[in-house]
Design a protein around this motif. Sequence first.
Motif: not given
Length: 323
Positions: A11-17, A19-22, A304-312
């Motif tokens: 579970l801890g191996n999945f990240h949003q690109f 927000l997390t990769f950089k 389409p979704a306009t939430t922050l989660f959807g955008k990123v």
Amino acid sequence: MDRNLRRLKYLGNFHQFDLTFKDHCKNGKLPNYVVIEQRYFDLKVLPGNDDHPSHDVAQGQRLVKEIYEALRSSPQWDEILFVITYDEHGGFFDHVPTPVVGVPSPDGLVGPAPFYFNFDRLGVRVPAILVSPWIEPGTVIHEPSGPQATSQFEHSSIPATVKKIFNLKEFLTHRDAWAGTFEAVLTRTTPRMDCPETLPEPKKLRAREAEEMAKLSDLQTDLVQLGAALNGDHALADEYPERLAERMTVADGARYVRNAFKAFLEECERCQKEGVDGSQVVEVVKRPTSVKEDDRTVAKRKRPATTLFGKVFSCLVCNTSQD
């Protein structure tokens, strides 16, 4: 999603690109092996960057630019091998015949009727670009030196090379045991100091906006079905999720996949709180009435979704090497 990746311990191996990769790059926290997935749904707010038609290929090149610049500025840059490749050749003509001799089937499985494909040949060549301060400028490699006389560079060369670099115990299949590895391209004894810190900004090639209300492509339909396997919808009816996907727009599909992944993560978190063993595969179970409820919801969706989660949203899978 591969069933093995749905084990709770990952579970801890999945990240949003976005927000997390950089952040991982900046702070030197990248694991040994990282796979970055593109955005496959083309939205106005967040365009697809997977280079599939009819998406603007400039978005795909911008993704490469973002990844490279994040890696280049990382304190881990001198440890990096950045592999850029494609899963298809794009329909372009190739004068080189596809290899059909001495190519092992990965696992002995045979495709369905009427073709009964044996998976014992390769397809048309695809590009592969290797980026590292340990590679000499202008290096070009054509064929591997083994491990077998008929071995070729192909997609299984990636896990084969990972196995060799990290001294892992076993191959995944007969195919990666046969595939050529490319670690020999790292020929320098000291890292290059002249690698550019930034890349040029790609020019937008498509004048029109994303067609959010268009029907799903075959690939996007597959992703919806993959989402249904994550959120439990795949077990609700024989026609589901194919019937639902047929009525979806691109915006619907993006929202569905995003929410399916979110539901899967929430179930994983619930299992963790209840002390479920990390080796267990997490499955979401829904009530049968959910099919009709979801169908009606999708049929009414307009935007389409306009939430922050959807955008990123863009998935990054980080797997450390394992013995």
